[in-house]
Design a protein around this motif. Sequence first.
Motif, mmCIF file in Angstrom:
data_model
loop_
_atom_site.group_PDB
_atom_site.id
_atom_site.type_symbol
_atom_site.label_atom_id
_atom_site.label_comp_id
_atom_site.label_asym_id
_atom_site.label_seq_id
_atom_site.Cartn_x
_atom_site.Cartn_y
_atom_site.Cartn_z
ATOM 1 N N ALA A 26 8.101 5.328 -2.116
ATOM 2 C CA ALA A 26 8.633 4.729 -3.348
ATOM 3 C C ALA A 26 10.155 4.746 -3.328
ATOM 4 C CB ALA A 26 8.104 5.481 -4.566
ATOM 5 N N TYR A 27 10.713 5.850 -2.890
ATOM 6 C CA TYR A 27 12.171 5.975 -2.827
ATOM 7 C C TYR A 27 12.767 4.940 -1.869
ATOM 8 C CZ TYR A 27 16.800 7.851 -2.017
ATOM 9 O OH TYR A 27 18.158 7.960 -1.904
ATOM 10 N N GLN B 20 3.476 -3.963 -6.606
ATOM 11 C CA GLN B 20 2.062 -3.922 -6.981
ATOM 12 C C GLN B 20 1.321 -3.312 -5.797
ATOM 13 O OE1 GLN B 20 -0.255 -6.809 -9.442
ATOM 14 N NE2 GLN B 20 -0.470 -7.827 -7.471
ATOM 15 N N SER B 21 0.687 -2.171 -6.031
ATOM 16 C CA SER B 21 0.000 -1.469 -4.956
ATOM 17 C C SER B 21 -1.492 -1.718 -5.057
ATOM 18 C CB SER B 21 0.284 0.034 -5.029
ATOM 19 O OG SER B 21 -0.269 0.683 -3.909
ATOM 20 N N HIS C 55 0.900 -1.164 0.000
ATOM 21 C CA HIS C 55 0.000 0.000 0.000
ATOM 22 C C HIS C 55 0.934 1.208 0.000
ATOM 23 C CE1 HIS C 55 -3.593 -2.447 0.788
ATOM 24 N NE2 HIS C 55 -2.732 -3.230 1.395
ATOM 25 N N ILE C 56 1.385 1.565 -1.198
ATOM 26 C CA ILE C 56 2.529 2.475 -1.336
ATOM 27 C C ILE C 56 2.262 3.864 -0.772
ATOM 28 C CG2 ILE C 56 2.008 3.292 -3.702
ATOM 29 C CD1 ILE C 56 5.497 2.195 -2.511
ATOM 30 N N GLY C 57 0.990 4.257 -0.677
ATOM 31 C CA GLY C 57 0.706 5.614 -0.201
ATOM 32 C C GLY C 57 0.523 5.737 1.305
ATOM 33 N N TRP C 58 0.422 4.628 2.005
ATOM 34 C CA TRP C 58 0.141 4.719 3.448
ATOM 35 C C TRP C 58 1.323 5.326 4.196
ATOM 36 C CZ3 TRP C 58 -3.118 0.529 6.257
ATOM 37 C CH2 TRP C 58 -4.273 0.241 5.499
ATOM 38 N N HIS C 59 1.011 6.225 5.114
ATOM 39 C CA HIS C 59 2.104 6.927 5.794
ATOM 40 C C HIS C 59 1.683 7.458 7.155
ATOM 41 C CE1 HIS C 59 0.435 11.004 5.179
ATOM 42 N NE2 HIS C 59 -0.109 10.460 4.102
ATOM 43 N N PHE C 60 2.683 7.768 7.957
ATOM 44 C CA PHE C 60 2.456 8.498 9.200
ATOM 45 C C PHE C 60 2.530 9.985 8.871
ATOM 46 C CE2 PHE C 60 4.706 4.601 10.996
ATOM 47 C CZ PHE C 60 3.522 3.965 11.327
#
Length: 404
Positions: free
Chosen positions: A109-110, A121-122, A80-85
């Motif tokens: 991504a980096y 694969q997101s 889930h490439i966009g998930w973030h704190f």
Amino acid sequence: MKITLRYLSAIALLAHVSLGQESIVLHAGSLIDGKGGTQRNAYVVVKGSKVEKVGGRETGKLIDLKHYTLLPGMIDTHVHIGWHFGPDGRYQPRDTSQTTALGYAMENAYETLMGGFTTVQSVGAPIDGELRSAINRGVLPGPRVLTSLGAINNPSMTVEQIRAAIQKFAEQGADLVKIFASKSFRDGGGQTLSKEQIDAACGEAKAQHLRAIVHVYGPETIKEVSEAGCTSVEHGTLITPEVLKFLAERGTYFDPNIGLVAQNYLAHRTNYLGIGNYTEEGMAAMQRSIPISLKVFQEALKTPNLKIVYGTDAVAGAHGHNVEELIYRVQKGGQDPKDAITSVTSLSAESLNMGDKIGSLAPGMEADLIAVDGDPLKDITAMRRVVFVMKGGKIFKGPATNEN
Ligand SMILES: [Zn+2]
């Protein structure tokens, strides 16, 4: 003359090194080809974006990797490439600004690319499409991104609505369809979509020439998913040995996420607790799932011809650490290191229908290559020590010592 470019990675942070059409030669101490083959003292010729030749001594513009092991770039089939704190360190499930969201996705991504993963694969959010475009423009560093752009997860949808939603994802440029057919493990994993809904979702995905990957836990639902022609079973924590055999016979890919996702939630519990449905009970369920998942994985390894692919379910806190699943599968699960590497490279590529392009180190393949410090066949933790990353023939991480 010997030109030494140390710490090229510092430069690569600002701008990747484009090698254009000039061929370069990677001199590897050892090589693992992603399909079970190994070589010592190998020379790999890269021209443009592709591997041109693999074999014995070559001259030309040499990059010295002779103290390292060269392999195909790794592939994570479930992130889930966009998930973030957020700025306060707490999980941020909804961003008020898409610009902010894209910034975090780029960071993830980096980190993922620097960790040796050249394809992910997101599964999947609309922002992934923007991320994919940004990376594909060729300047910003990141892995190849495939995305579902969203998911089919609403059990009240009619069969017609499900088909229409999948057609819309296809029009918007989705690379696959993500389907939720079960509740989460914490909530018992019960079936949420009916057989008719599952058939419609997987059937429409196929009609749109898209793969269907399915979040599913219980054995009966898993069987229905496989019978419907879906591509892969994600999680599958409550699967039985019989249904594992069923998947093997039908060629349905199995992607158990056993070594990163639950451990990451527990390691970051205070960053998640109290947000959305992250509760103490949920965390306790994650803890309980760990030994169950491990047992399922060990049972899966014993199932002849079962195609176990590599997916981590990486969420906030886990990006850049995708390789921990691999280390766990070998160290705790007992998977043979060579098989684990085949799984994270060529087998996962095959599951993405990209086996002729990525996932193995051979002439004609995309030059998605990494080098690690050590021999991962003897010590799988070497996979954490990624010293070199090339994607499509471009170097994103050094060291690159040119030997002339
Ligand atoms: Zn997931």
